[in-house]
Write a protein that holds these residues in place. Structure first.
Motif, short mmCIF file in Angstrom:
data_model
loop_
_atom_site.label_atom_id
_atom_site.label_comp_id
_atom_site.label_asym_id
_atom_site.label_seq_id
_atom_site.Cartn_x
_atom_site.Cartn_y
_atom_site.Cartn_z
N VAL A 188 -6.63 3.84 3.12
CA VAL A 188 -6.05 2.87 2.19
C VAL A 188 -5.83 3.48 0.81
CG1 VAL A 188 -6.33 0.57 1.20
CG2 VAL A 188 -7.23 1.06 3.46
N PRO A 208 -4.75 -1.25 -3.98
CA PRO A 208 -4.55 -1.30 -2.53
C PRO A 208 -5.83 -1.58 -1.76
CG PRO A 208 -4.17 0.92 -3.37
CD PRO A 208 -4.35 0.04 -4.55
N PHE A 254 -6.33 -4.53 0.81
CA PHE A 254 -6.79 -4.30 2.17
C PHE A 254 -7.92 -5.24 2.54
CE2 PHE A 254 -9.98 -2.00 4.78
CZ PHE A 254 -9.33 -2.10 5.99
N THR A 261 0.83 -1.21 0.00
CA THR A 261 0.00 0.00 0.00
C THR A 261 0.86 1.26 0.00
OG1 THR A 261 -1.52 -1.28 1.32
CG2 THR A 261 -1.96 1.06 1.16
N SER A 278 -4.79 6.26 -2.01
CA SER A 278 -3.63 7.14 -2.04
C SER A 278 -4.06 8.60 -1.86
CB SER A 278 -2.86 6.98 -3.34
OG SER A 278 -3.43 7.77 -4.34
N TRP A 282 2.54 1.59 -3.50
CA TRP A 282 1.55 1.87 -4.54
C TRP A 282 1.11 3.33 -4.44
CZ3 TRP A 282 -0.36 -1.31 -8.39
CH2 TRP A 282 -1.38 -0.75 -9.16
N ASN A 283 0.93 3.81 -3.23
CA ASN A 283 0.41 5.16 -3.03
C ASN A 283 1.49 6.24 -3.05
OD1 ASN A 283 -2.13 4.12 -2.86
ND2 ASN A 283 -2.21 4.11 -0.63
#
Lengths: 283, 300
Positions: free
Chosen positions: B119, A261, A265, A211, B121, A214-215
């Protein structure tokens, strides 16, 4: 348990709690719900000023396929995977080793090394950016997936080491002692005894790092330029410029970018929360 | 095992060499990519450098220039606003956690959905809120219009932009603090709570005197991650306002990016100096955090 369990309250309170739950959730997620609905609206709705009402028709398929057809988002998603997956493997792998070293051995400098990892983990990215970009350029890796991956692995090793070390410390040490008495080599103690017990920690870290990476937006912007390298976070910013006020398309792209993500999760929720809340209960 | 001298050496020293061999790969990359660059940046901040040509020694010039730069003060002030307002995430997260700490059907799903904003972005959060605030068709101006009769374009007005971005940032941050507190509440000593109930403690009194002291570990982590989050704020600003209008929503991290990293940023020395200031601020918090962890290690 605190607050007092609602089951002990009057039926009236219980009912109102059960009504309040979905209402509160709706308000909490209102921005997200708004963007999800916008992503299935036909463009004509937005032109006609129908921003909040029911969509006049379902244009989800149209909007989402348009995003994939007319933008590079497909590439960006692939790039994100190409950065994220090797980083998860690398950072988790390295930190199994470092965490083991710091948790099991007493040696001079143990705490210093440990706190170096912890402290480094909290520094602002900006203080690393210029030298890291230069180093990456010198290695010939600027604007490559490998360049991004190497940095991410190194940086995430800080957090992962903190996590792994504390996890291994909580394991029963007698296990290791008795193996040593029997003359098992240090490497085998790691690989045969400790590593199998680390599975939950590995799972928790893997979802968390997935996560985080990815973010990641900052490094994606600073270290990647071209369409074949740029991860989806940096790509989204570009799409925003491309689509201007075509919010039905921006929304669709945002949902697509958020999906991996989110899926991660929901699939690995238990591990995710275990990882995130490490330390929230003791100390 | 073979009795070669080498094997003998390994056998004798295995225990003392092993930790360093296990540490080597991780420590090496961490030094190269994290620890050494900190010092390199400090070094660069004493030079005048466009990133390509030769560096010229500038001493403290970059820092002197910072002190004369209004943008610097604007960024610093915004960092402070971020730091203070972001802290609201801690009590708000506790509030949400208390609200959700019940056992009714489906509560687990509710908890997950409340956690949702964390969760996704920050880029997506930024886009969602840009839409939410957008004048003409966003939800918030719409609500404002119904309530007050006129719209407010939050992100287009210098006095509101930073607050608008912080509100967007609080959304995932509250979710984060909530999950920390839910875990904390889950681990509260039930006997103490029951004993306090026998003594007729309840409501706010109970929360303040019995519950919150037991939640200290959770509070500590919530504060740490919130401080770090506030000082790291970059993504939302970049997505929502690009630092504008007129640089009014810049913070140090974004200001540094503009100076040294963006397409037109070539002031490496100046950028590095900004980064060093930000680092110094962060260092205060890092030190506090380490000191506390160290005292824990000692008692453990």
């Amino acid at each position: 348990m605190f607050p007092t369990p609602i089951a002990k309250a009057s039926p009236w309170v219980q009912t109102s709690y059960k009504i309040m739950l979905p209402v509160a959730l709706f308000i909490w997620l209102l921005p997200l719900i708004g963007i999800a609905i916008t992503s299935i609206r036909p463009a004509s709705d937005l032109a006609a000023g129908n921003y909040f009402g029911m969509p006049s028709s379902f244009a989800g398929v149209e909007n989402y396929s348009s995003v994939f057809k007319n933008s590079n988002i497909g590439w960006y998603i692939i790039n994100s995977f190409r950065v994220t997956i090797p980083t998860v493997i690398g950072a988790v792998g390295l930190s199994c080793l470092t965490g083991f070293a710091l948790a099991v051995y007493r040696f001079r400098g143990n705490l210093v090394v440990f706190f170096l990892f912890v402290a480094g983990n909290f520094v602002p990215f900006q203080i690393l950016a210029i030298p890291v970009r230069d180093l990456t350029t010198q290695l010939g890796l600027y604007n490559t997936t490998t360049g991004l991956v190497l940095f991410h692995i190194a940086f995430q090793t800080g957090f992962c080491t903190l996590f792994m070390r504390n996890f291994i410390k909580a394991l029963p040490f007698a296990l290791i002692e008795s193996a040593r008495v029997e003359g098992v080599s240090e490497w085998k103690i790691f690989s045969r005894i400790v590593l199998p017990l680390m599975r939950p920690a590995i799972a928790a870290l893997a979802v968390l790092i997935f996560t985080f990476i990815w973010n990641d937006y900052f490094w994606a912007t600073v270290m990647a330029q071209s369409v074949d390298v740029r991860p989806v976070t940096a790509g989204m910013n570009e799409l925003k410029g491309q689509y201007k006020v075509a919010w039905e398309l921006i929304s669709a792209a945002a949902i697509v970018a958020a999906l991996p993500p989110v899926a991660m999760f929901f699939l690995m929720q238990k591990h995710f929360i275990a990882g995130l809340t490490l330390g929230a209960t003791k100390g | 095992m073979a009795a070669t001298p080498q094997a003998g050496f390994w056998k004798r020293n295995q225990r003392s060499l092993a930790p360093w061999l296990f540490l080597a790969p991780g420590l090496l990359v961490f030094m190269i990519y994290v620890i050494i660059p900190i010092f390199q940046s400090i070094w660069i901040s004493f030079y005048d450098w466009d990133g390509l040509g030769p560096k010229t020694w500038a001493g403290l010039d970059n820092y002197r220039n910072l002190l004369d730069d209004d943008s610097f003060y604007m960024s610093l002030k915004n960092n402070l606003i971020w730091l203070v307002l972001y802290m609201l995430a801690v009590p708000a997260g506790l509030g949400v956690a208390l609200f959700l700490n019940q056992t009714v059907a489906g509560i687990r799903l509710y908890k997950s959905l409340f956690f949702f904003p964390f969760v996704i972005s920050q880029v997506v959060v930024g886009l969602i809120f840009s839409w939410f605030y957008a004048p003409g068709f966003g939800l918030l101006p719409h609500i404002f219009k119904i309530l007050t009769g006129h719209e407010i374009a939050v992100l287009a007005e210098a006095k509101y932009a930073t607050y608008g971005i912080i509100a967007a940032g609080l959304w995932p941050q509250i979710a984060y603090c909530m999950i920390l507190y839910l875990t904390g509440l889950n681990n509260i000593n039930p006997e103490q709570v029951e004993a306090a109930r026998m003594d007729n403690a309840k409501g706010i009194y109970m929360l303040w005197h019995i519950i919150i002291p037991q939640l200290r570990p959770a509070t500590f982590i919530a504060v740490v991650v919130t401080v770090i989050g506030a000082l790291r704020s970059f993504d939302l600003i970049s997505i929502m306002t690009v630092g504008g209008p007129f640089g009014s929503s810049r913070v140090l991290s974004y200001f540094m990016y503009e100076q040294a990293l963006s397409e037109y940023g070539t002031a490496m020395g100046y950028g590095a100096a900004i980064a060093v200031v930000l680092f110094a601020i962060m260092l205060v918090f890092i030190t506090l955090f380490i000191v506390r962890m160290l005292s824990q290690e000692r008692t453990a």
